[in-house]
Scaffold this motif. Structure first.
Motif, PDB file in Angstrom:
ATOM      1  N   ASP A  11       6.816   2.276   6.570  1.00  0.00           N
ATOM      2  CA  ASP A  11       6.073   1.072   6.201  1.00  0.00           C
ATOM      3  C   ASP A  11       6.377  -0.093   7.131  1.00  0.00           C
ATOM      4  O   ASP A  11       7.523  -0.509   7.273  1.00  0.00           O
ATOM      5  N   THR A  67       2.229   2.820   8.173  1.00  0.00           N
ATOM      6  CA  THR A  67       1.392   1.634   7.981  1.00  0.00           C
ATOM      7  C   THR A  67       1.694   0.620   9.076  1.00  0.00           C
ATOM      8  O   THR A  67       2.836   0.485   9.516  1.00  0.00           O
ATOM      9  N   MET A  84       3.333   9.254   7.277  1.00  0.00           N
ATOM     10  CA  MET A  84       2.298   8.266   6.966  1.00  0.00           C
ATOM     11  C   MET A  84       2.852   6.919   7.403  1.00  0.00           C
ATOM     12  O   MET A  84       3.884   6.476   6.895  1.00  0.00           O
ATOM     13  N   THR A  91       0.836  -1.208   0.000  1.00  0.00           N
ATOM     14  CA  THR A  91       0.000   0.000   0.000  1.00  0.00           C
ATOM     15  C   THR A  91       0.861   1.244   0.000  1.00  0.00           C
ATOM     16  O   THR A  91       0.589   2.204  -0.745  1.00  0.00           O
ATOM     17  N   ALA A  92       1.895   1.253   0.822  1.00  0.00           N
ATOM     18  CA  ALA A  92       2.773   2.420   0.915  1.00  0.00           C
ATOM     19  C   ALA A  92       3.458   2.701  -0.422  1.00  0.00           C
ATOM     20  O   ALA A  92       3.555   3.861  -0.854  1.00  0.00           O
ATOM     21  N   LYS A  93       3.920   1.660  -1.075  1.00  0.00           N
ATOM     22  CA  LYS A  93       4.600   1.838  -2.362  1.00  0.00           C
ATOM     23  C   LYS A  93       3.623   2.304  -3.442  1.00  0.00           C
ATOM     24  O   LYS A  93       3.981   3.084  -4.327  1.00  0.00           O
ATOM     25  N   VAL A 138       7.040   8.168   4.501  1.00  0.00           N
ATOM     26  CA  VAL A 138       6.165   6.991   4.519  1.00  0.00           C
ATOM     27  C   VAL A 138       6.906   5.879   5.250  1.00  0.00           C
ATOM     28  O   VAL A 138       7.912   5.356   4.761  1.00  0.00           O
ATOM     29  N   TYR A 174      10.568   6.965   1.514  1.00  0.00           N
ATOM     30  CA  TYR A 174      10.072   5.664   1.981  1.00  0.00           C
ATOM     31  C   TYR A 174      11.049   5.063   2.997  1.00  0.00           C
ATOM     32  O   TYR A 174      12.254   4.956   2.735  1.00  0.00           O
ATOM     33  N   ASN A 214      11.557   1.622   5.196  1.00  0.00           N
ATOM     34  CA  ASN A 214      11.136   0.237   5.380  1.00  0.00           C
ATOM     35  C   ASN A 214      11.573  -0.243   6.761  1.00  0.00           C
ATOM     36  O   ASN A 214      12.760  -0.323   7.063  1.00  0.00           O
ATOM     37  N   ILE A 261       1.046   4.231  -2.905  1.00  0.00           N
ATOM     38  CA  ILE A 261       0.811   5.654  -2.646  1.00  0.00           C
ATOM     39  C   ILE A 261       1.935   6.490  -3.255  1.00  0.00           C
ATOM     40  O   ILE A 261       1.690   7.534  -3.876  1.00  0.00           O
TER      41      ILE A 261
END
Length: 620
Positions: free
Chosen positions: A70, A117, A115, A2-4, A68, A25, A27, A6
């Motif tokens: 994740d 997740t 954001m 989902t994060a990727k 983000v 991003y 991880n 977005i």
């Protein structure tokens, strides 16, 4: 994923086009395995394809910056950081946990956005870390999403047949709202149908679907299971269990060697290989093809019959009791593993596993499991704390997975009442609850007050235009409706439910149509609480239509509570309908500020009492 997605949508200008100039991003798996020290600037540089990164420009425009993060639930360190360990300098080298905590607490780059997740199991922990937050729950595939996935997987010609086949199986169709389960279902369905097997009958639970997928991966070797394959599966199980206990998802090459895993049977069937940067070096790391598969193999580790290889396992303790003892205090990370453990003890699954892949599941675990469940059932109440409620609902999921009526009836033989009020129910939760409603005659009362149902109701406009009424009538039985699965259970002849409470559940007119259909068939329900729902004129009419149906053969006179007024259903139908359509009246609703009670109702019919110990409304 989902994060990727977005980030992809942002890069293509579909979302946040003018909101953020930079998105980076992070991880969490790589943080666990990567460098222990670093700076926020390092993260920015790592994510920029351009070597000439405009660091100063990025840091000066924090409000245009989004991180983000994740997989928060996969982080293995504590976020209980002291204030003096937090940092405000993005150039300062610090432990990774301090850097993330500083971002979460708005000490570092306070005007930037995050954001994050996470699995639901770590949501409470995440809430404690964030300075301020807004949550969005991804409910999974809608019916249209599932249909689209089937068309992409099978192609237009076969997709319709496959989709209609799965849709006829309510349990399987409901499980497919989880994307990974949808993928596995499509993969396994092809093999099952080609082999002329009853796929619907063999895939009633999550465990059953995963077991079928395991068989499909090992299909080339299934006709003659060899010792090497079996040994390797046991080693995979040991690796998975060790990782679950340590909350570890990435495994290094040294661990693969320690477990003596065979690349032919492990890669790429069950493990993915990826490269991460650790300090100045790049190293290979391995993870199971999906976290849920690690949990599945971990459960298998605890149910396999012990032999010499299992005794010498790298993972020290194979006692399933240890797993169950830690289950309730695990912060939920053991939940899916325990569900799989129950499912693997199904009699048919045990026989098939021995026959198809040569692994023998021990029959000695089930009696201990039953004894433990019965003990827990006596000590816990459904009208307990929120944490106990989650634990109890999880136990229901576990018993659903085993799919053995004798086991479940023995575990729940003293249960007559269930209260799951004020809870957000996923489609899987609803499926499990419906299973118990129609399967166990000792259950007499079900309270779902204030529950939120994790489905879309596409029929919310009231009243519908004349041209759409026929369409809505046909859609009313759709399993997209919040109470569809429950109503299917109410129609079952084995359902002996007498009291049902659906107060404040945001039920719409389409829900009333489905309820009406169920009430026209059910012959045991005596009390139904629908107060504080938006029935509307049409909802009341539909409900009474079902109650007056010739097939409705209640031996007694049931009662209904609408807008906190209790009366016999026959009185409700004869008095509420004329009232709701009378001059100056628009609906049975308190929103107008007027008392909607008809003058012909007697004060005794309006009297109510509240049991403060349980919160249940009981008629006098």
């Amino acid at each position: 994923m989902t994060a990727k997605k977005i980030m992809l949508y942002w890069a293509s200008g579909e979302v946040y086009e003018n909101r953020f100039a930079y998105i980076f991003y992070i991880n969490c798996r790589e943080i666990n395995y990567g460098s222990k020290q670093g700076t926020v600037v390092d993260w920015i540089r790592k994510n920029c394809p351009d070597k000439n990164v405009p660091i100063n420009e990025i840091l000066l425009n924090q409000e245009k910056l989004l991180f983000v993060i994740d997989g928060f639930d996969e982080l293995r360190f504590s976020f209980d950081r002291k204030e003096d360990s937090l940092c405000t300098d993005p150039w300062k080298e610090m432990p990774m946990e301090d850097a993330l905590s500083s971002l979460f607490r708005k000490k570092l780059l306070p005007k930037s956005y995050l954001m994050v997740t996470t699995r639901p199991t770590a949501l409470e922990k995440l809430g404690q870390c964030l300075e301020c937050s807004r949550y969005a729950e991804i409910l999974g595939f809608s019916e249209e999403d599932r249909k689209e996935y089937f068309h992409k997987f099978f192609g237009d010609i076969d997709a319709t047949i496959a989709f209609d086949f799965v849709k006829q199986n309510e349990m399987l169709f409901t499980m497919c709202f989880v994307p990974i389960v949808c993928c596995i279902t499509c993969t396994v369905m092809i093999q099952q149908l080609e082999a002329g097997k009853d796929f619907a009958q063999n895939s009633k639970t999550l465990t059953a679907v995963y077991v079928l997928f395991l068989y499909s991966l090992l299909e080339p070797h299934s006709h003659s299971p060899n010792q090497n394959m079996q040994d390797n599966l046991k080693k995979l199980c040991s690796l998975a269990a060790d990782g679950i206990w340590k909350q570890k998802i990435l495994f290094g090459e040294e661990e693969i060697k320690e477990y003596s895993l065979d690349e032919f049977y492990s890669l790429p069937l069950f493990l993915n290989e990826s490269v991460v940067k650790r300090d100045i070096d790049c190293v290979s790391v391995y993870s199971f093809i999906h976290l849920s598969f690690q949990e599945f193999f971990a459960a298998l580790f605890y149910v396999l019959e012990e032999d010499e290889q299992m005794k010498c396992s790298v993972t020290p303790n194979r006692d399933a009791k240890l797993l169950l003892e830690n289950y309730g205090k695990s912060g939920n990370y053991l939940m899916l593993t325990v569900r799989f453990l129950f499912g693997l003890l199904n009699e048919k699954t045990m026989k098939d596993t021995k026959k198809k892949i040569g692994l023998k599941i021990s029959p000695n675990i089930k009696p201990d499991l039953l004894k433990r469940v019965k003990t827990k059932q006596k000590n816990l109440s459904f009208s307990s704390s929120h944490d106990e409620l989650i634990y109890k609902l999880e136990e229901f999921h576990c018993m659903y997975e085993i799919q053995e009526e004798s086991f479940v009836k023995s575990a729940l033989d003293h249960f007559t009442e269930i209260d799951i009020s004020n809870y957000s129910l996923t489609q899987m939760d609803q499926m499990v609850i419906s299973f118990f409603v129609k399967s166990f005659p000792t259950l007499k009362s079900l309270w779902l007050s204030g529950c939120r149902f994790g489905v879309e109701d596409k029929n919310e406009e009231l009243p519908p235009p004349p041209a759409k009424r026929l369409c809505l009538q046909e859609q009313a039985e759709s399993n997209n409706l919040p109470v569809y699965l429950l109503c299917q259970a109410l129609k079952d002849p084995n359902c002996k439910l007498k009291k049902l409470k659906l107060e404040k559940c945001n039920l719409t007119v389409a829900c009333y149509r489905v309820l009406s259909s169920a009430l026209s068939i059910n012959q045991t329900l005596r009390e139904l609480d629908l107060s504080y729902n938006d029935q509307g004129k049409q909802g009341v009419l539909d409900l009474c239509k079902g109650l007056k149906h010739p097939n409705c053969k209640h031996s007694g006179i049931p009662e209904i509570c609408s807008l906190s007024r209790w009366m016999p259903l026959s009185t409700f139908c004869s008095q509420a309908i004329p009232f709701s359509f009378g001059p100056g009246r628009t609906s049975l609703s308190k929103r107008s500020g007027r008392d909607p009670t008809p003058s012909c109702w007697s004060p005794t019919q309006q009297q109510r009492s509240r049991d403060t110990r349980t919160g249940f409304i009981t008629p006098i």
